[in-house]
Design an enzyme around this catalytic site. Structure first.
Site, PDB file in Angstrom:
ATOM      1  N   ASP A 165       0.846  -1.193   0.000  1.00 35.62           N
ATOM      2  CA  ASP A 165       0.000   0.000   0.000  1.00 35.62           C
ATOM      3  C   ASP A 165       0.881   1.241   0.000  1.00 35.62           C
ATOM      4  OD1 ASP A 165      -2.223  -1.611   0.335  1.00 35.62           O
ATOM      5  OD2 ASP A 165      -1.940  -1.650   2.516  1.00 35.62           O
ATOM      6  N   ASP A 198      -2.222  11.071   9.942  1.00 37.08           N
ATOM      7  CA  ASP A 198      -3.578  11.532  10.245  1.00 37.08           C
ATOM      8  C   ASP A 198      -4.586  10.936   9.261  1.00 37.08           C
ATOM      9  OD1 ASP A 198      -2.359  13.132   8.374  1.00 37.08           O
ATOM     10  OD2 ASP A 198      -2.858  15.027   9.344  1.00 37.08           O
ATOM     11  N   GLU A 239     -13.030  15.153  11.250  1.00 40.62           N
ATOM     12  CA  GLU A 239     -12.370  16.421  10.940  1.00 40.62           C
ATOM     13  C   GLU A 239     -11.632  16.347   9.606  1.00 40.62           C
ATOM     14  OE1 GLU A 239     -10.264  18.832  14.188  1.00 40.62           O
ATOM     15  OE2 GLU A 239      -8.741  18.662  12.633  1.00 40.62           O
ATOM     16  N   GLU A 240     -11.265  15.141   9.201  1.00 38.66           N
ATOM     17  CA  GLU A 240     -10.504  14.962   7.956  1.00 38.66           C
ATOM     18  C   GLU A 240     -11.381  14.804   6.723  1.00 38.66           C
ATOM     19  OE1 GLU A 240      -7.035  14.680   7.360  1.00 38.66           O
ATOM     20  OE2 GLU A 240      -6.797  15.474   9.374  1.00 38.66           O
ATOM     21  N   ASP A 297     -12.076  13.392  15.688  1.00 38.85           N
ATOM     22  CA  ASP A 297     -10.854  14.009  15.164  1.00 38.85           C
ATOM     23  C   ASP A 297      -9.820  12.889  15.244  1.00 38.85           C
ATOM     24  OD1 ASP A 297      -8.517  15.300  14.640  1.00 38.85           O
ATOM     25  OD2 ASP A 297      -8.759  16.890  16.128  1.00 38.85           O
ATOM     26  N   LEU A 316      -6.622  12.382  14.440  1.00 40.37           N
ATOM     27  CA  LEU A 316      -5.305  12.620  15.029  1.00 40.37           C
ATOM     28  C   LEU A 316      -5.167  14.102  15.342  1.00 40.37           C
ATOM     29  CD1 LEU A 316      -3.476  10.356  15.742  1.00 40.37           C
ATOM     30  CD2 LEU A 316      -2.105  10.869  13.754  1.00 40.37           C
ATOM     31  N   ASP A 317      -5.503  14.422  16.569  1.00 40.91           N
ATOM     32  CA  ASP A 317      -5.467  15.811  17.015  1.00 40.91           C
ATOM     33  C   ASP A 317      -4.037  16.202  17.376  1.00 40.91           C
ATOM     34  OD1 ASP A 317      -6.557  18.280  18.156  1.00 40.91           O
ATOM     35  OD2 ASP A 317      -5.979  17.397  20.070  1.00 40.91           O
ATOM     36  N   GLU A 323     -13.933  18.451  18.497  1.00 41.58           N
ATOM     37  CA  GLU A 323     -12.990  18.771  19.572  1.00 41.58           C
ATOM     38  C   GLU A 323     -13.711  19.300  20.807  1.00 41.58           C
ATOM     39  OE1 GLU A 323      -9.048  19.686  16.920  1.00 41.58           O
ATOM     40  OE2 GLU A 323     -10.474  21.321  17.054  1.00 41.58           O
TER      41      GLU A 323
HETATM   42  P1  AHM Z   1      -5.469  19.982  14.430  1.00 42.11           P
HETATM   43  O1  AHM Z   1      -6.797  19.332  14.660  1.00 42.11           O
HETATM   44  O2  AHM Z   1      -5.203  20.329  13.000  1.00 42.11           O
HETATM   45  O3  AHM Z   1      -4.363  19.198  15.041  1.00 42.11           O
HETATM   46  O4  AHM Z   1      -5.507  21.443  15.160  1.00 42.11           O
HETATM   47  C1  AHM Z   1      -6.013  21.568  16.435  1.00 42.11           C
HETATM   48  C2  AHM Z   1      -4.894  21.868  17.397  1.00 42.11           C
HETATM   49  C3  AHM Z   1      -5.311  21.550  18.812  1.00 42.11           C
HETATM   50  O5  AHM Z   1      -4.948  20.242  19.151  1.00 42.11           O
HETATM   51  C4  AHM Z   1      -4.547  22.570  19.615  1.00 42.11           C
HETATM   52  O6  AHM Z   1      -5.182  22.874  20.835  1.00 42.11           O
HETATM   53  C5  AHM Z   1      -4.498  23.750  18.700  1.00 42.11           C
HETATM   54  O7  AHM Z   1      -4.639  23.247  17.379  1.00 42.11           O
HETATM   55  C6  AHM Z   1      -3.200  24.506  18.788  1.00 42.11           C
HETATM   56  O8  AHM Z   1      -3.257  25.607  17.950  1.00 42.11           O
HETATM   57  P2  AHM Z   1      -2.072  26.697  17.885  1.00 42.11           P
HETATM   58  O9  AHM Z   1      -0.945  26.008  17.183  1.00 42.11           O
HETATM   59  O10 AHM Z   1      -2.673  27.823  17.130  1.00 42.11           O
HETATM   60  O11 AHM Z   1      -1.718  27.061  19.286  1.00 42.11           O
HETATM   61 MG    MG Z   2      -7.704  18.559  16.212  1.00 39.22          MG
END
Ligand code: AHM
Ligand code: MG
Length: 340
Positions: free
Chosen positions: A74, A80, A103-104, A124, A126-127, A287
């Site tokens: 693959d 993410d 979220e993706e 979400d 991979l946050d 989130e």
């Molecule tokens: P993501 O979902 O693209 O990872 O973005 C969310 C993240 C959160 O986990 C975090 O609290 C925030 O963005 C941090 O933002 P910043 O870099 O503006 O402080």
């Molecule tokens: Mg996130």
């Protein structure tokens, strides 16, 4: 929905597996058909698959050097995207999840039109994705809603306030992997034991402390904040022994990690609106809502600064929202500046 709180006087269940805990929750509900149990078990399975992949994160390029394909041929994907695909695939397997919003993904994904598919999952995958490549904690956030009608799920089904969540949780891939979950009653944390391949109960009945001298905010945005947030920020850095000020600043930049620390230790996390982003940065569905559901269940608070997060009626899947959460007294301190 009944929760999985242990009965009064019941001995500590530290060491119990997540699977047993979920099963016991089902056995405690008379009308349970096992669908909800099965769904939560699928989420736990996806979490194991993602953690195994996250633990090899630094090796992606090493594994992909033979031409961007992995051992099974693959294409090597970004982590993410891979976590997103894993969750969708696993949730789609048992005909209990009608649809998911990620979220993706631009739109919702229909996963089953079977009669047994009564649940909707938001996640979400991979946050904190900007932290993946530098080996800093990342996480997965999820929430489960009930589908209230017959027939296929629609986007409108997902536009419900967070107070209607049936369950919410997150998995933090930190120095260990932990799975924190609530169905609205007690909040429990399970730590992954890779040698057994199971999440084991390690943090029973988590309660957010009433106060802690810690604040968490991206101070790089200070110039864009409202006067209220600026004054609060000056105040937390002011000297006052009795109030344990100045508070300590802790900011990971992964919501799951900043929220997890705040859940266990107390304090405040804030991503407020500012002149560039009046609605803040974080997403309501994937989130803010699940994390707010967990905080309220653990005795904490989650607000936009003006209203309770869980009462917001969403209008868009990907809408953003200012998020202030943490210990009751810390959040009250913050709000007192907003009102001046
Ligand atoms: P993501 O979902 O693209 O990872 O973005 C969310 C993240 C959160 O986990 C975090 O609290 C925030 O963005 C941090 O933002 P910043 O870099 O503006 O402080
Ligand atoms: Mg996130």
């Amino acid at each position: 929905m009944e929760d999985y709180e242990p009965a009064e006087g019941e001995a500590s269940r530290i060491g119990l597996t997540l699977e047993t805990y979920i099963l016991e929750g089902m056995l405690g509900r008379r009308e349970a058909r096992g669908y909800f149990t099965s769904l939560l078990n699928q989420i736990a399975l996806a979490a194991k698959m993602v953690t195994s992949r996250v633990r090899r994160a630094g090796l992606v390029n090493v594994l992909g050097t033979t031409g961007d394909t992995n051992a099974t041929g693959d294409t090597v994907q970004k982590l993410d995207q891979e976590a997103n695909e894993t969750l969708l695939r696993v949730l789609g397997r048992r005909n209990h999840c009608a649809a998911a919003a990620s979220e993706e993904e631009e739109d919702i994904r229909i996963l089953s039109t079977a009669d047994t598919a009564n649940y909707l999952v938001v996640f979400d995958p991979l946050d904190g994705s900007s932290n993946i490549d530098v080996n800093i904690s990342i996480g997965t956030i999820f929430g489960v809603y009930r589908k209230e009608h017959d027939g296929p799920a629609t986007k409108a089904d997902f536009l419900k306030p967070g107070r209607e969540l049936q369950a919410a949780g997150y998995i933090i891939y930190g120095s260990s992997t932990q799975f924190v979950i609530t169905t609205g009653g007690a909040v429990h944390g399970f730590t992954y034991d890779p040698s057994v391949g199971e999440f084991l109960l390690s943090h029973e009945n988590i309660r957010v402390p009433d106060h802690h001298p810690t604040y968490s905010i991206n101070e790089g945005n200070a110039g864009r904040w409202t006067d209220g947030v600026k004054h609060w920020n000056d105040w937390v850095k002011g000297e006052d022994n009795a109030e344990k000020r100045p508070y300590s600043l802790r900011y990971v930049g992964t919501l799951v990690a900043d929220a997890h620390r705040t859940l266990l230790r107390g304090g405040i996390f804030a991503y407020p609106g500012d002149t560039k982003s009046p609605e803040g940065k974080l997403r309501l569905l994937y989130e803010a809502n699940p994390i707010a559901f967990i905080f309220e269940a653990a005795g904490g608070v989650a607000t936009t600064g003006e209203e309770r997060i869980l009462d917001i009626e969403p209008t868009e899947l990907h809408q953003r929202v200012p998020l202030i959460l943490g210990s009751t007294r810390n959040v009250d301190e913050f709000l007192s500046f907003g009102k001046k």
